[in-house]
Design a protein around this motif. Structure first.
Motif, PDB file in Angstrom:
ATOM      1  N   ALA A  92       0.823  -1.218   0.000  1.00 49.71           N
ATOM      2  CA  ALA A  92       0.000   0.000   0.000  1.00 49.71           C
ATOM      3  C   ALA A  92       0.853   1.263   0.000  1.00 49.71           C
ATOM      4  O   ALA A  92       0.337   2.362  -0.218  1.00 49.71           O
ATOM      5  N   PHE A  93       2.159   1.102   0.231  1.00 52.17           N
ATOM      6  CA  PHE A  93       3.070   2.249   0.296  1.00 52.17           C
ATOM      7  C   PHE A  93       4.251   1.985  -0.642  1.00 52.17           C
ATOM      8  O   PHE A  93       5.257   1.402  -0.222  1.00 52.17           O
ATOM      9  N   PRO A  94       4.133   2.377  -1.912  1.00 50.65           N
ATOM     10  CA  PRO A  94       5.197   2.090  -2.884  1.00 50.65           C
ATOM     11  C   PRO A  94       6.562   2.566  -2.404  1.00 50.65           C
ATOM     12  O   PRO A  94       6.696   3.644  -1.834  1.00 50.65           O
ATOM     13  N   ASP A  95       7.566   1.734  -2.612  1.00 49.85           N
ATOM     14  CA  ASP A  95       8.978   2.005  -2.296  1.00 49.85           C
ATOM     15  C   ASP A  95       9.305   1.915  -0.808  1.00 49.85           C
ATOM     16  O   ASP A  95      10.479   2.015  -0.436  1.00 49.85           O
ATOM     17  N   ARG A  96       8.313   1.721   0.062  1.00 51.57           N
ATOM     18  CA  ARG A  96       8.637   1.679   1.489  1.00 51.57           C
ATOM     19  C   ARG A  96       9.490   0.458   1.825  1.00 51.57           C
ATOM     20  O   ARG A  96      10.452   0.565   2.595  1.00 51.57           O
ATOM     21  N   PHE A  97       9.155  -0.706   1.261  1.00 47.27           N
ATOM     22  CA  PHE A  97       9.941  -1.907   1.555  1.00 47.27           C
ATOM     23  C   PHE A  97      11.381  -1.718   1.091  1.00 47.27           C
ATOM     24  O   PHE A  97      12.324  -2.068   1.803  1.00 47.27           O
ATOM     25  N   LYS A  98      11.548  -1.155  -0.091  1.00 49.20           N
ATOM     26  CA  LYS A  98      12.899  -0.935  -0.631  1.00 49.20           C
ATOM     27  C   LYS A  98      13.671   0.070   0.213  1.00 49.20           C
ATOM     28  O   LYS A  98      14.821  -0.172   0.598  1.00 49.20           O
ATOM     29  N   GLU A  99      13.049   1.194   0.508  1.00 52.65           N
ATOM     30  CA  GLU A  99      13.767   2.286   1.163  1.00 52.65           C
ATOM     31  C   GLU A  99      13.935   2.073   2.664  1.00 52.65           C
ATOM     32  O   GLU A  99      14.978   2.421   3.226  1.00 52.65           O
ATOM     33  N   ASP A 100      12.922   1.503   3.333  1.00 50.00           N
ATOM     34  CA  ASP A 100      12.982   1.369   4.790  1.00 50.00           C
ATOM     35  C   ASP A 100      13.580   0.041   5.252  1.00 50.00           C
ATOM     36  O   ASP A 100      14.053  -0.056   6.391  1.00 50.00           O
ATOM     37  N   GLU A 101      13.533  -0.981   4.405  1.00 47.31           N
ATOM     38  CA  GLU A 101      13.982  -2.303   4.836  1.00 47.31           C
ATOM     39  C   GLU A 101      15.158  -2.823   4.002  1.00 47.31           C
ATOM     40  O   GLU A 101      16.227  -3.120   4.534  1.00 47.31           O
ATOM     41  N   LEU A 102      14.947  -2.919   2.692  1.00 46.25           N
ATOM     42  CA  LEU A 102      15.931  -3.593   1.850  1.00 46.25           C
ATOM     43  C   LEU A 102      17.228  -2.802   1.719  1.00 46.25           C
ATOM     44  O   LEU A 102      18.323  -3.383   1.772  1.00 46.25           O
ATOM     45  N   ASP A 103      17.134  -1.496   1.544  1.00 38.62           N
ATOM     46  CA  ASP A 103      18.353  -0.679   1.439  1.00 38.62           C
ATOM     47  C   ASP A 103      19.244  -0.863   2.666  1.00 38.62           C
ATOM     48  O   ASP A 103      20.472  -0.978   2.552  1.00 38.62           O
ATOM     49  N   ARG A 104      18.625  -0.888   3.843  1.00 41.84           N
ATOM     50  CA  ARG A 104      19.398  -1.034   5.077  1.00 41.84           C
ATOM     51  C   ARG A 104      20.068  -2.406   5.150  1.00 41.84           C
ATOM     52  O   ARG A 104      21.248  -2.524   5.521  1.00 41.84           O
ATOM     53  N   GLU A 105      19.325  -3.462   4.785  1.00 37.87           N
ATOM     54  CA  GLU A 105      19.894  -4.808   4.836  1.00 37.87           C
ATOM     55  C   GLU A 105      21.034  -4.973   3.829  1.00 37.87           C
ATOM     56  O   GLU A 105      22.045  -5.623   4.125  1.00 37.87           O
ATOM     57  N   LEU A 106      20.874  -4.398   2.657  1.00 38.41           N
ATOM     58  CA  LEU A 106      21.956  -4.466   1.669  1.00 38.41           C
ATOM     59  C   LEU A 106      23.211  -3.779   2.205  1.00 38.41           C
ATOM     60  O   LEU A 106      24.328  -4.301   2.061  1.00 38.41           O
ATOM     61  N   ALA A 107      23.037  -2.621   2.819  1.00 36.35           N
ATOM     62  CA  ALA A 107      24.186  -1.902   3.372  1.00 36.35           C
ATOM     63  C   ALA A 107      24.828  -2.690   4.514  1.00 36.35           C
ATOM     64  O   ALA A 107      26.066  -2.757   4.622  1.00 36.35           O
ATOM     65  N   ASN A 108      24.008  -3.311   5.358  1.00 34.96           N
ATOM     66  CA  ASN A 108      24.539  -4.091   6.482  1.00 34.96           C
ATOM     67  C   ASN A 108      25.362  -5.286   6.014  1.00 34.96           C
ATOM     68  O   ASN A 108      26.245  -5.764   6.730  1.00 34.96           O
ATOM     69  N   HIS A 109      25.064  -5.782   4.817  1.00 35.11           N
ATOM     70  CA  HIS A 109      25.776  -6.946   4.286  1.00 35.11           C
ATOM     71  C   HIS A 109      26.761  -6.548   3.178  1.00 35.11           C
ATOM     72  O   HIS A 109      27.233  -7.407   2.434  1.00 35.11           O
ATOM     73  N   TYR A 110      27.047  -5.257   3.078  1.00 40.34           N
ATOM     74  CA  TYR A 110      28.072  -4.746   2.162  1.00 40.34           C
ATOM     75  C   TYR A 110      27.794  -5.136   0.707  1.00 40.34           C
ATOM     76  O   TYR A 110      28.698  -5.484  -0.047  1.00 40.34           O
ATOM     77  N   ILE A 111      26.524  -5.080   0.343  1.00 38.57           N
ATOM     78  CA  ILE A 111      26.125  -5.325  -1.041  1.00 38.57           C
ATOM     79  C   ILE A 111      25.768  -3.977  -1.652  1.00 38.57           C
ATOM     80  O   ILE A 111      24.816  -3.323  -1.215  1.00 38.57           O
ATOM     81  N   ARG A 112      26.534  -3.560  -2.638  1.00 37.76           N
ATOM     82  CA  ARG A 112      26.377  -2.227  -3.221  1.00 37.76           C
ATOM     83  C   ARG A 112      25.708  -2.337  -4.588  1.00 37.76           C
ATOM     84  O   ARG A 112      26.220  -3.003  -5.485  1.00 37.76           O
ATOM     85  N   LEU A 113      24.586  -1.672  -4.726  1.00 37.22           N
ATOM     86  CA  LEU A 113      23.894  -1.598  -6.007  1.00 37.22           C
ATOM     87  C   LEU A 113      23.974  -0.165  -6.527  1.00 37.22           C
ATOM     88  O   LEU A 113      24.196   0.769  -5.747  1.00 37.22           O
ATOM     89  N   PRO A 114      23.811   0.037  -7.829  1.00 37.72           N
ATOM     90  CA  PRO A 114      23.872   1.405  -8.370  1.00 37.72           C
ATOM     91  C   PRO A 114      22.858   2.322  -7.697  1.00 37.72           C
ATOM     92  O   PRO A 114      21.838   1.866  -7.163  1.00 37.72           O
ATOM     93  N   ARG A 115      23.134   3.591  -7.733  1.00 46.47           N
ATOM     94  CA  ARG A 115      22.298   4.564  -7.032  1.00 46.47           C
ATOM     95  C   ARG A 115      20.851   4.534  -7.522  1.00 46.47           C
ATOM     96  O   ARG A 115      19.923   4.712  -6.742  1.00 46.47           O
TER      97      ARG A 115
END
Length: 292
Positions: A92-115
């Motif tokens: 119901a909230f577009p981009d919330r999962f990506k911005e609030d959850e997935l971005d943080r987990e990727l950073a915590n595991h040192y996985i870098r994706l393009p901006r």
């Protein structure tokens, strides 16, 4: 003699109260309430995040990756599972999962994706289509930078069920790149705004309306959906507008040529169209898609 006299006079002894071993009157237990076997949304959210991170483990500590986007596919054969996934993924909230959850987990595991990497979600009702990674009812597809997009010149949209004003509509990258789909030419919306549709399903009041070929038109909302050409991703995408969403009592689907079904029900999310797709509007009217 006395018991018989009591019976004649209607004076009977009260039924004894059933007692437990500790002489406490027994209280009937309430009926058992069935408990769903599905996990809570936070637990399912953590499971999805772990699946994505594990799938991308080879990219850990890499300075650069060729991944431009991720598509999460989720098979939801029941309404209960679908509702759980919608809550877990914040649909119901577009981009919330990506911005609030997935971005943080990727950073915590040192996985870098393009901006400007993209993340899309597809809920499918029966089976997962082919995808790079799979785990249970979850699938993950990667969009890579070096994958050359298939050049497209145009998309032709025509009605399979329902009566439209024109036999076919064409979207070209160098022409009109967005076509609004709806019932009526210039319908007034509940907000008061007048919408100008491009792919027009005729109203019953239109002089050209045919009750036989247009019998499915009533299922189409006045502001149902739109098709857009994305010059960055070099493809055509379907967006559900407010009138084509379940919250408005309507629905929009894409039927693929491999018999898989994509539900287009997240506001603001573009669903990629492929050659041979069929777009179902309101469960009745259908458009065919030809991309060349």
């Amino acid at each position: 003699m006395i018991p018989r006299l009591k019976k004649i006079l209607g004076l009977t002894d009260p039924e004894p109260i059933q007692q437990t071993d500790d002489h406490t009157p027994a209280i009937p237990s309430p009926p058992a309430v069935p408990v769903s076997g599905l996990p809570a949304a936070p637990q399912k959210r953590a499971e999805i995040l772990a699946f994505i991170i594990n799938s991308l483990h080879p990219y850990r500590d890499e300075a650069q990756t060729d991944i431009q986007g991720l598509t999460l596919l989720v098979c939801c054969p029941t309404a209960e599972e679908e509702e759980l996934m919608r809550v877990a993924l914040y649909t119901a909230f577009p981009d919330r999962f990506k911005e609030d959850e997935l971005d943080r987990e990727l950073a915590n595991h040192y996985i870098r994706l393009p901006r400007n990497w993209t993340f899309t979600i597809q809920l499918v009702p029966d089976h997962l289509p082919d995808c790079r990674f799979r785990q249970g009812n979850l699938g993950l597809q990667l969009q890579r930078a070096h994958t050359a997009p298939v050049p497209v010149s145009q998309a032709i949209i025509s009605a399979l069920r329902g009566q439209t004003h024109q036999a076919a509509y064409i979207i070209q990258p160098d022409g009109q790149t967005t076509l609004l789909i709806g019932r009526g030419f210039k319908p007034a919306l509940p907000s008061g705004r007048v919408r100008t549709n491009d792919i027009v399903f005729l109203e019953k009041s239109d002089p050209a309306f045919d009750p036989v070929s247009g019998k499915e038109n009533g299922a189409v909302s006045r502001n149902h959906a739109k098709i857009t050409f994305d010059p960055v991703r070099k493809g055509f995408f379907l967006f559900a507008d407010e009138g084509g969403l379940p919250m408005s009592g309507n629905k929009t689907k894409i039927f693929r040529s491999d018999d898989s079904v994509v539900r287009v029900d997240i506001m603001g999310m573009g669903y990629p169209l492929q050659d041979g797709d069929q777009i179902e509007l309101g469960g009745e009217a259908t458009l065919s898609v030809t991309i060349s």
